[in-house]
Write a protein that holds these residues in place. Structure first.
Motif, PDB file in Angstrom:
ATOM      1  N   UNK A 126       0.827  -1.208   0.000  1.00  0.00           N
ATOM      2  CA  UNK A 126       0.000   0.000   0.000  1.00  0.00           C
ATOM      3  C   UNK A 126       0.862   1.258   0.000  1.00  0.00           C
ATOM      4  N   UNK A 127       1.940   1.253   0.795  1.00  0.00           N
ATOM      5  CA  UNK A 127       2.821   2.433   0.874  1.00  0.00           C
ATOM      6  C   UNK A 127       3.483   2.701  -0.483  1.00  0.00           C
ATOM      7  N   UNK A 128       3.991   1.633  -1.117  1.00  0.00           N
ATOM      8  CA  UNK A 128       4.684   1.817  -2.401  1.00  0.00           C
ATOM      9  C   UNK A 128       3.723   2.141  -3.533  1.00  0.00           C
ATOM     10  N   UNK A 129       2.632   1.405  -3.634  1.00  0.00           N
ATOM     11  CA  UNK A 129       1.760   1.501  -4.802  1.00  0.00           C
ATOM     12  C   UNK A 129       0.670   2.555  -4.649  1.00  0.00           C
ATOM     13  N   UNK A 130       0.211   2.771  -3.401  1.00  0.00           N
ATOM     14  CA  UNK A 130      -0.929   3.658  -3.207  1.00  0.00           C
ATOM     15  C   UNK A 130      -0.562   4.969  -2.526  1.00  0.00           C
ATOM     16  N   UNK A 131       0.658   5.041  -1.943  1.00  0.00           N
ATOM     17  CA  UNK A 131       1.121   6.308  -1.408  1.00  0.00           C
ATOM     18  C   UNK A 131       1.155   6.380   0.107  1.00  0.00           C
TER      19      UNK A 131
ATOM     20  N   UNK B 144      -5.424  19.110  -2.880  1.00  0.00           N
ATOM     21  CA  UNK B 144      -4.066  18.564  -2.834  1.00  0.00           C
ATOM     22  C   UNK B 144      -3.923  17.431  -3.833  1.00  0.00           C
ATOM     23  N   UNK B 145      -2.710  17.200  -4.280  1.00  0.00           N
ATOM     24  CA  UNK B 145      -2.416  16.128  -5.233  1.00  0.00           C
ATOM     25  C   UNK B 145      -1.211  15.351  -4.743  1.00  0.00           C
ATOM     26  N   UNK B 146      -1.393  14.068  -4.473  1.00  0.00           N
ATOM     27  CA  UNK B 146      -0.293  13.250  -3.997  1.00  0.00           C
ATOM     28  C   UNK B 146       0.603  12.792  -5.135  1.00  0.00           C
ATOM     29  N   UNK B 147       1.824  12.387  -4.784  1.00  0.00           N
ATOM     30  CA  UNK B 147       2.755  11.843  -5.767  1.00  0.00           C
ATOM     31  C   UNK B 147       2.720  10.320  -5.647  1.00  0.00           C
ATOM     32  N   UNK B 148       1.624   9.716  -6.061  1.00  0.00           N
ATOM     33  CA  UNK B 148       1.457   8.283  -5.875  1.00  0.00           C
ATOM     34  C   UNK B 148       0.542   7.723  -6.953  1.00  0.00           C
ATOM     35  N   UNK B 149       0.374   6.406  -6.907  1.00  0.00           N
ATOM     36  CA  UNK B 149      -0.430   5.726  -7.922  1.00  0.00           C
ATOM     37  C   UNK B 149      -1.897   6.127  -7.827  1.00  0.00           C
TER      38      UNK B 149
ATOM     39  N   UNK C  41      -7.044  -2.301  -6.373  1.00  0.00           N
ATOM     40  CA  UNK C  41      -7.042  -3.713  -5.978  1.00  0.00           C
ATOM     41  C   UNK C  41      -6.254  -4.553  -6.974  1.00  0.00           C
ATOM     42  N   UNK C  42      -6.356  -4.225  -8.264  1.00  0.00           N
ATOM     43  CA  UNK C  42      -5.559  -4.951  -9.261  1.00  0.00           C
ATOM     44  C   UNK C  42      -4.072  -4.751  -9.001  1.00  0.00           C
ATOM     45  N   UNK C  43      -3.682  -3.513  -8.638  1.00  0.00           N
ATOM     46  CA  UNK C  43      -2.277  -3.244  -8.314  1.00  0.00           C
ATOM     47  C   UNK C  43      -1.857  -4.002  -7.068  1.00  0.00           C
ATOM     48  N   UNK C  44      -2.728  -4.032  -6.060  1.00  0.00           N
ATOM     49  CA  UNK C  44      -2.405  -4.747  -4.823  1.00  0.00           C
ATOM     50  C   UNK C  44      -2.261  -6.240  -5.081  1.00  0.00           C
TER      51      UNK C  44
END
Length: 589
Positions: free
Chosen positions: A170-175, A238-243, A268-271
């Protein structure tokens, strides 16, 4: 050989005997009138598949819930299936069991064009450029997970790995924002989703069963959780720098934005691409190393040597953790998370003289095929060195299918291997592990197969390593690296061969050898140099070794193929192998 049935309705029909030419695939013994092998398939799919291979070898037919199914085993069958075009063999029809998880009109439930657009949105999170930013995040998560372990203690390894890899994925793929809003509730919800994917879902994924109801409740809850984060971002501007932000800003070719439900499906597909392999394979690898002290010592000694040279906290340093990679690949051979891969015949398909008509379900089983003794010597033995450079060269490149194969090979396999190696390097560098007495088997409840529970293990902080021994290891490794960096005077010229059919545009090759490879934003690999200088050979070998899909190989110009094919496809393609390797048509001469 694969052939397509004619679709010309005006052509005269061949006599029935001619149309049915060729033997019918042999049937697996047993089965009941009318329902065939349905009960055995639902109750114990893997035992049925092992029995089918033992009885009949490469090809075995069975009848399940009014479906004609044929199980195919071994590397030749794997290659024939994975190289067939989607118009002939299709995965989407079988994998609509994922619709309750990903959502309607998402991935396998979407039209081919829509699915292709969605996968292009998913790929940026798993490309090499992003992958190089994940290592420090994973180290941070692992360090946090053991911060209160102390000198010794006990954990349930399956629970620990499930929660840890949920957080790291979640941290890597979702931010970072998504990760720090998570609690262990997320891991429990995600677990309910995974447990709702069972062999019974192939028959009917919407039966009123407790596991399916829990799966559907979990997905509704996730839509609420993710929807709240999306709405908060929209309100704050705000806009995050994540998937997640990538998906919020993504558009279909029509210009249409993704709905919150679609964004949840893509997350969920990414997870699933980056997590389900990581969790169970981390647990299996640690368990196997616990039971094989000599293998564990080899892995730990390399960890100590790499730590002496500066640690295992960067993407490049982890590329040198080869013993860890071998152990992970061997754990995946013995315990592949997905024991069943399926294709549905859309146009007549032929293999070994057998013809399979439209509608036939073709079953491949990594669990069974990766334990065939004629292919893997001592198949039940945990032997990580079978993936070493010297031994891997004799193995057929489609013998090993823990991540699937061909153009639809698991997109998340490079991320999974990176994540597992970071966890192994951190845990084994700090602690020694031993069994707490539980009898460990495989949990075949769903399609993702992990160790059974309880799976309690003990940990104890390692004693400080001998500085002299560590210095010796570091010095020896430094000498080896220095030698590898200098090409021998008589180094042979070589060329790079590309199998474009397998490329998924991860761009790992460009990260390792940018002088030789180029990958566009959504394009396939192309060669800047087809015949690089021998001085670049070590870089090219690293590119080939770390390609997630086995797209590349090196060939000496004297015609002798070199064993440098990527390890997840298990070895080099021998020079006389019939597979259709080809050079990139746009490559320079």
């Amino acid at each position: 050989m694969q052939t397509s049935a004619s679709t010309d309705r005006t052509a005269p029909r061949a006599p029935r005997s001619k149309r049915a030419a060729g033997p019918r695939p042999p049937k697996v013994s047993g089965g009941l009138p009318v329902i065939g092998h349905t009960l055995e398939f639902v109750r114990n799919t893997i035992d049925l598949l092992f029995r089918a291979q033992r009885e009949l070898g490469e090809v075995a037919s069975l009848r399940v819930a009014n479906k004609d199914m044929v199980a195919l085993f071994g590397p030749e069958a794997h290659e024939a299936v994975f190289r067939a075009p989607d118009s002939q063999l299709n995965a989407a029809e079988a994998y609509k069991i994922m619709t309750p998880v990903f959502g309607k009109n998402m991935v396998y439930d979407a039209t081919p064009q829509r699915m292709d657009e969605q996968l292009k949105m998913l790929l940026p999170a798993l490309k090499d450029r992003r992958m190089r930013t994940y290592t420090e995040i994973i180290v941070e998560e692992v360090e946090g997970s053991i911060a209160d372990w102390g000198i010794e203690g006990e954990i349930d390894l399956v629970d620990y790995c499930r929660v840890l890899t949920n957080f790291t994925s979640a941290h890597c793929l979702l931010g970072r924002e998504f990760r720090h809003d998570m609690t262990q509730e997320f891991a429990a919800i995600y677990h309910d989703l995974e447990r709702g994917i069972t062999p019974l879902a192939y028959i009917n994924a919407h039966l009123p069963l407790p596991a399916f109801r829990a799966r559907d409740r979990a997905r509704r809850k996730l839509v609420e959780m993710i929807g709240a984060i999306i709405e908060a971002r929209r309100r704050s501007g705000s806009a995050g720098e994540d998937f997640l932000q990538t998906l919020i800003e993504s558009r279909y070719e029509s210009g249409e934005a993704l709905t919150d439900d679609e964004i949840t499906g893509m997350l969920l597909a990414a997870m699933f691409a980056g997590h389900h392999t990581s969790s169970v394979t981390t647990a299996w690898t640690l368990l196997e190393l616990m039971q094989h002290p000599a293998c564990r010592r080899t892995v730990v000694e390399q960890i100590d040597a790499l730590h002496e040279r500066g640690g295992l906290t960067s993407f490049d340093s982890l590329q040198e953790f080869t013993e860890g990679d071998f152990a992970v690949l061997e754990a995946l051979r013995l315990h592949p998370p997905l024991f069943l891969l399926i294709r549905v015949v859309k146009q007549e398909f032929e293999f070994k003289g057998y013809r399979f008509p439209k509608g036939t379900w073709l079953l491949l089983s990594p669990t069974v095929s990766q334990r065939i003794p004629e292919i893997f010597e001592d198949p039940d033995c945990f032997d990580p060195q079978r993936f070493s450079a010297d031994r891997i060269k004799t193995l057929h490149p489609f013998a090993y299918i823990a991540f699937g194969g061909g153009r639809h090979k698991c997109l998340g396999n490079a991320f999974a291997r990176l994540q597992i190696k970071v966890i192994l390097a951190t845990l084994l560098g700090r602690y020694e592990f031993s069994s707490a007495g539980d009898r460990i088997g495989s949990d075949f409840h769903g399609l993702v197969i992990g160790p059974s529970q309880p799976c309690r293990i003990r940990y104890r902080r390692r004693r400080a390593q001998s500085a002299r021994r560590a210095a010796r290891s570091a010095t020896a490794d430094d000498r080896a690296l220095a030698a590898a960096a200098i090409p021998p005077v008589d180094a042979k010229p070589f060329r790079v061969v590309v199998d474009l059919d397998l490329c998924q545009s991860h761009a790992a090759c460009m990260g390792e050898a940018p002088e030789v490879f180029r990958v566009g934003r959504v394009g396939k690999v192309s060669l800047i140099q087809e015949r690089p200088s021998p001085a670049l050979r070590s870089k090219v070998e690293a590119a080939v070794r770390n390609c997630p899909t086995g797209t590349l190989r090196i060939e000496d110009l004297d015609g002798e193929a070199v064993a440098t094919h990527e390890a997840t496809d298990s070895g080099a393609k021998p020079a006389n192998h019939p597979a259709r390797w080809r050079r990139d048509p746009g490559a320079s001469a």
